[in-house]
Design a protein around this motif. Structure first.
Motif, PDB file in Angstrom:
ATOM      1  N   LYS A   1      -6.106   1.515  18.054  1.00  0.00           N
ATOM      2  CA  LYS A   1      -5.190   1.629  19.184  1.00  0.00           C
ATOM      3  C   LYS A   1      -3.800   1.093  18.824  1.00  0.00           C
ATOM      4  N   ALA A   2      -3.794  -0.082  18.210  1.00  0.00           N
ATOM      5  CA  ALA A   2      -2.512  -0.721  17.904  1.00  0.00           C
ATOM      6  C   ALA A   2      -1.691   0.110  16.929  1.00  0.00           C
TER       7      ALA A   2
ATOM      8  N   LYS B   1      -0.267   3.133  18.595  1.00  0.00           N
ATOM      9  CA  LYS B   1       0.866   2.805  19.477  1.00  0.00           C
ATOM     10  C   LYS B   1       2.137   2.505  18.688  1.00  0.00           C
ATOM     11  N   THR B   2       1.995   1.961  17.514  1.00  0.00           N
ATOM     12  CA  THR B   2       3.174   1.566  16.744  1.00  0.00           C
ATOM     13  C   THR B   2       3.626   2.658  15.771  1.00  0.00           C
TER      14      THR B   2
END
Ligand SMILES: Nc1ncnc2c1ncn2[C@@H]1O[C@H](COP(=O)(O)OP(=O)(O)O)[C@@H](O)[C@H]1O
Ligand SMILES: Nc1ncnc2c1ncn2[C@@H]1O[C@H](COP(=O)(O)OP(=O)(O)O)[C@@H](O)[C@H]1O
Ligand SMILES: Nc1ncnc2c1ncn2[C@@H]1O[C@H](COP(=O)(O)OP(=O)(O)O)[C@@H](O)[C@H]1O
Lengths: 464, 112, 464, 464, 112, 112
Positions: free
Chosen positions: D396-397, D400-401
């Protein structure tokens, strides 16, 4: 000599590595055979090899090893109770070849020796499959594989290496499997082909390789693994292992040259299929001889084996048997050449074990007369007849009962789809984005499996 | 001139080619196609999931021919390609306005 | 130290295994090169490797090993009579490196050492072939391979490792073949390309890989085999073998990263061909250095080699030589980088043999000044000039005599069919059931072979 | 026991060979996964494996090995300073496991042990990639690989083998990586798939293998390499290494049979993809158990693992997660089966180290009650939760980045071209002679690279 | 409108495409076919058995074009595809009743 | 009778087949082709050299149909194949003089 049984770590490492190498040979063979085959039967071809690994390994563990290497029963078979798969062999003294005087034997744990011999049984069975490509039911093959291993390979391995009549009484030589593996599998291939008959269209049509790089890579993997097969068969790390190793290399190299020279002269062009086949012919021929002859004699053997096998593969057209991928022309003929070679070139000067351990004689060119030549021929003949006959009868019997030969329709449409519901390749750019399997939009795939929501095509909706 | 196009079973190509050759047809062009029709496809299994492959491999044969020979060509094609089982395929004829042989620039019948 | 000569079993196992690993590299290379090539020349590409195994193994056995490792003759070549292939070496004392004071040498049978070095000779020759894909006659290649090995490789191996001038007098370092193998083969590739010229259409047209998974698998097999090449070159099982092993791994890993980072920056995308090529570049560069430098220095070397080779392969477009598969950009440049690296990072603290055995100095960063750098450069330069010049002259001479360059027509139609009467793939669904070779119905195939009834197409009936 | 530290040459050879074998597994995995994938994503699939070799090897050298095998810090992680990559370990006493009383340890140089464990870290990371094929950005994968290895694998390896809480305190058994490798990678695969979501068209469309022979060859290479993985994990050459070896062989063989029997019953046909997958399932399941159970129990384990995994791969359709190549169904489930098996069949009679070294109990069927079963379950659970959760969060991280999931367009057109500007195959007969890349005539190719004259297509001229 | 179909040697595709592009032809569709005709195939050898491969790889080019431009397109094609050696292939023209651009639904000339 | 030929994006084949099936079209023949047109190709990189691959994979669909149904078939095809993005392809119609079903020898409409 040590009093207490002790593992010989170097021998053990060498056999562990050799076993892994020989195991790799069967996937290598699958690729070699698969590449030589038409594309619509490549999976069935490879499946015969992979299933042999599965099935024969288990049989070997449970009773095959006992039949081959258990205490000799009248020269015919080993005592089946000796190493049953339900026992365990992890005691300190469970070393192969251990006796009262020599409690360490060759210093190798029984399980390591058992695994090493296991992969020999596997590949011998797999070798046969190349003869019957594109025409058999998979269930028939599985049954054949299990029965032939049990009736033929396990006893023959005993005859040759396990204390049976060929090694211990006839004193015929077979370093790593000319008689036990290649003549044996080649004869079985011939028997089975005669039982099952020709493919539709043979020999009128061209049955050419569908992927020659696979053939070459398969040959490369076989070559690599064969070092374990041949040099590993010395079972100990000594100068004979080194001899077996270098002989394997130079005989194979020479056979590559021998085969392509024949092609060059006969057909005008040397081929990569020829170079690959030559390598296999050389590997086969040097197998029985690698620890018993000199390197220069190995080069000669390789040249002869490469050239003769290059010619022998045409026999099938003359005699009319459809040995698809030339198991007879390469393994049977190559095995015979290597085995007889020992009758000429074996020498106790090179390897004292020839006399001391096997009780064999020098070859003709080393002053031993024709004695050994006769022994080699007798051993080969016995195995040829036994293995060929049993394979023929098994082939017929299985075909009459559960069915062995596939239908003509299956052959034409492709044995992969017919027997395995698979096709080998899908290079379509549209695959999985609509085309390929052309599953219909809007329908949740599902399978017949218990998982009710797995994929399924909507055949009834559109095929009507 | 006409273009006769046939979609046939791969296994029949041999017979078709021979039949055309016997007729004196000097050339033809073939390609691989996939057909969908009355003939059922087969089922494939991949890791427990079943897929119906509905498209079947077929061979497309294209023959440029003289107006006069069209019927003979079509008949020969149909006869040679027939197995009598579903999926034997279709043959169709379209009109061609001009043909050129690339090598020589010849046009029309001379180009065949 | 034992009085009687004795085999060291662990060293022997290690060299046996290493030899098998290095043998596998050549089929791996064939796959790597074959995949990079266009589909219509893949078989010819692989055939050059396979024939090198065949031919060079035999030459090595008969006289190559003697030329490389026989008693030194003035720093130039070994005494050819020392290990002639007609002799046998199976006596107890036939161990490599045996001397009066050290009757066991490294404890490895001569045949094992001979086989290990044999597969080095094989792959060095095979490496060259990548530069001249799609344009040569196979007979020309065979002749070139035999002559170049004899005139260049056998002596150069002597110079570097056999007691010749580079190792013994110049004291240049080369752990496993930076100078002897990679600079050598790379320079020969350049010489040969200059002699034979560009392919039709180069560089205007795209010559892209036809099978990238083959490229990656080939790289994987090379990586695997290279452990035998590098860590095996220590010849004994000790901590330096371990150092060579881990250095090989980390330098190669770093070179994968180095290459794809360059691609990422320059082209916007990293590629699998790039990752595979990076691996080869790293393996090449670490080859001379793997037993002489620290792991962190190996990581650095890998990064540099990967990145520089990724740039160096564009040189051919600038300079206008058609090195098809970048033998120069990867092996020549990579070999030079690794060899010069020793002039900076070699350290007797890490491996005392640098000083004790080779008589070399510490690298610049270990306080040894530029001495060793100069020696490395001199060694590389000598081999570059000698090998490049001989390859150029051989290329020209063979082309003038038996012919080396194929016709333009053969290039356009495909060198596989032209030189080997083979094509690599047949995925057609109709193959063997009428299409494919489109053999005509009703005709019994037969070949030109002695077997009068083998397949033959009815060309005269239908092609008229 | 020797006073001075001394290398054990046989152990060292065995670990060197095993390391090479395990390294080969990752290219083998790349081929296995690549063949299972659609043709338009095969390169990306293989690239995830190759890049894992590159990246993880370097991280391992610099700090991963320390985190896993440095001095234990509270059961959680090793002391990162212990084996930093900037140090060198070439002193006489730098042997793995060396202590004051046992200055030789297992007689294996630290670098050899470090390299052996390095390739375990590499393949564990690579295993995960099979779950997320055809949908990720390569940069996202690289970042994930490095972070997951650092946060999860390095500590978990410590927990299980490095003196951490699972091995040393919980006394759970894991011979070669059931918990540390397969449950770990499988849980990460699940977490990551849940984070990234399904492919466009899944499960409506068919995502079938594009090259089944690659799948089988990949399985063959994995099988071969796995002997190093499993039998190498004994770290010494003894009868347990032999036990681990033969158990690996027979469990895998049995799993091939187990899987295809399920297919035969459920789908009507056994497949080669099934046989290959069965082999992997068997290899996975026997991994934690191979040195601790009897061969007959291994056969049983293989049968069960093959059959259960054959069923488990349908779970994804039921539960709706798109685990492309069944990492969960095979590695996660297979790892759990093998790990729990120890709770039933482990026996100190077979391997005294179970009690002496790990402090574990006999399994249920050997009179040990359910203690060990509970420990195995707890270990598996802890790793499942930790690894799955971290993978999910990282997925997820990263998305998102820097972005992890590819665009729908890239998925449809093919991830190979989108992420690597490469396509896997070009079998066109016209390639390189005008077609293929269809570069235009008359234009000198050039690249954006610094080499101004490298190829470039004339897109602006013709695409307008 | 017309459809111009050409069966040419693979190596000539480049030249053909360039020639058409020079004419302002905005699109074309190509496929791989196998041709049989006057040009001899080649011989392959497999384990001592010889096979004549009679079908040769060719490229089929299809161009939809304006009635007015047909001649120009045919001429450009023929000129660009010519090597002067046997097997250069054929070009033929057929009538097209309607053309639609899928993206926009435009019909006829606008669809080209 | 008519032959409707469509060159479409591979991903749309599914929708096209379904649309035709819904119309009651009993059969069709598809093949893989490469298209060149307004749609840009993609760029590939090989060892630092960049190549524009201008030809894009397309699927060619051929449907033989009744004169009366032509418009419906064309419309269904166009609608199903449309994504609205450049490169969606073309559909064209040509006249067919005769069709034969190989299996039975039936001609004309009965052969469809
Ligand atoms: N309307 C059609 N348009 C184009 N091709 C068709 C059509 N109908 C059938 N075909 C082609 O003919 C092949 C055979 O058709 P099928 O309906 O299966 O059997 P049959 O021709 O024996 O009735 C199909 O696979 C397809 O390639
Ligand atoms: N009657 C025909 N119908 C369809 N295609 C043909 C016909 N004749 C030739 N061709 C195609 O044209 C190609 C070239 O024809 P060929 O006779 O070899 O040479 P040429 O066109 O130079 O006379 C063939 O390979 C085939 O694809
Ligand atoms: N004049 C033409 N003749 C034959 N095929 C064409 C022609 N123009 C386009 N095509 C085909 O249609 C496809 C799509 O055309 P393109 O110009 O890219 O997009 P669009 O149809 O959306 O305008 C091309 O890839 C090609 O296969």
């Amino acid at each position: 000599m040590p009093e207490a049984p002790a593992i010989d770590p170097a021998n053990t490492v060498w056999l562990l590595v050799s076993t892994a190498l020989v195991l790799l040979m069967t996937p290598g063979l699958a690729l070699f055979y698969g590449g030589l085959n038409r594309s619509k039967g490549v999976l069935n071809m490879m499946m015969m090899s992979f299933s042999a690994i599965g099935l024969i390994s288990i049989l070997w563990l449970f009773y095959g090893f006992s039949m081959a290497f258990g205490a000799d029963q009248g020269g015919i078979v080993g005592n089946i109770g000796d190493y049953l798969g339900t026992k365990t062999f992890l005691a300190e003294g469970d070393l192969w070849g251990a006796t009262a005087e020599n409690p360490s034997g060759i210093g190798v744990p029984i399980y390591v020796f058992m695994a090493f011999q296991m992969v020999f049984a596997v590949i011998t069975v797999a070798l046969i499959s190349g003869a019957i490509s594109d025409r058999t039911k998979f269930a028939g093959w599985l049954l054949f594989a299990g029965l032939w291993a049990t009736i033929v390979y396990f006893p023959v391995a005993h005859w040759v290496w396990g204390g049976g009549w060929i090694g211990a009484k006839l004193h015929a030589l077979d370093f790593a499997g000319g008689t036990a593996v290649h003549i044996n599998a080649g004869a079985a291939a011939l028997g089975l082909v005669l039982a099952l008959g020709k493919r539709v269209g043979w020999p009128r049509e061209a049955f050419k390789p569908h992927n020659v790089p696979f053939v070459a890579l398969g040959a490369g993997l076989l070559w690599f693994g064969w070092f374990g097969f041949n040099a590993g068969s010395e079972l100990t790390v000594d100068s004979i292992a080194g001899l077996a190793f270098i002989n394997t290399q130079v005989a194979t190299a020479a056979a590559v040259l021998g085969w392509i020279v024949v092609e060059w002269i006969r057909d005008g062009k040397p081929t990569l299929v020829g170079a690959s086949s030559g390598a296999i012919a050389g590997l086969v021929a040097i197998t029985p001889a690698c620890g018993f002859i000199a390197p220069w004699a190995s080069v000669l053997l390789g040249l002869v084996a490469g050239a003769v096998c290059a010619l022998a593969i045409s026999l099938k057209y003359k005699l009319g048997y459809d040995d698809s991928l030339d198991v007879v022309g390469v393994h049977f003929i190559g095995g015979w050449i290597g085995s007889l070679w020992l009758g000429f070139f074996a020498s106790t000067e090179l390897n004292a074990a020839i006399g001391d351990v096997v009780g064999a004689s020098d070859g003709l060119f080393y002053g031993g007369g024709v004695t050994q030549l006769g022994r080699q021929a007798l051993a080969g003949l016995a195995v040829t007849i036994f293995s060929g006959a049993v394979a023929f009868l098994l082939g017929k019997a299985i075909d009459k009962t559960i069915g062995f030969r596939a239908t003509e329709e299956a052959e034409i449409d492709g044995i992969d789809v017919a027997e395995h519901a698979e096709s080998a390749y899908d290079y379509s750019p549209s695959t999985g984005s609509s085309g390929g399997a052309f599953a219909m939009a809007g329908i949740n795939p599902s399978s017949k499996s218990t998982a009710a929501t797995a994929p399924e095509a909507s055949s009834e909706k559109v095929a009507g | 001139m006409k273009l006769v196009t046939a979609v046939i079973k791969p296994y029949q190509l041999d017979a078709v080619k021979e039949a055309l050759h016997a007729l004196g047809v000097a050339g033809l062009t073939v390609s691989e196609v996939q057909g969908y029709g009355r003939q059922k496809g087969h089922t494939e299994v991949y890791r427990g999931a079943e897929y119906t492959v509905e498209f079947l491999p077929k061979i497309k044969v294209e023959v440029l021919t003289d107006e006069i020979d069209v019927e003979k060509v079509v008949d020969a094609l149909v006869t040679a390609a027939r197995t009598g089982k579903i999926g034997d395929g279709k043959v169709w004829v379209t009109g061609v306005e001009d043909v050129v042989r690339v090598r020589t620039g010849e046009r029309g019948l001379d180009a065949l």
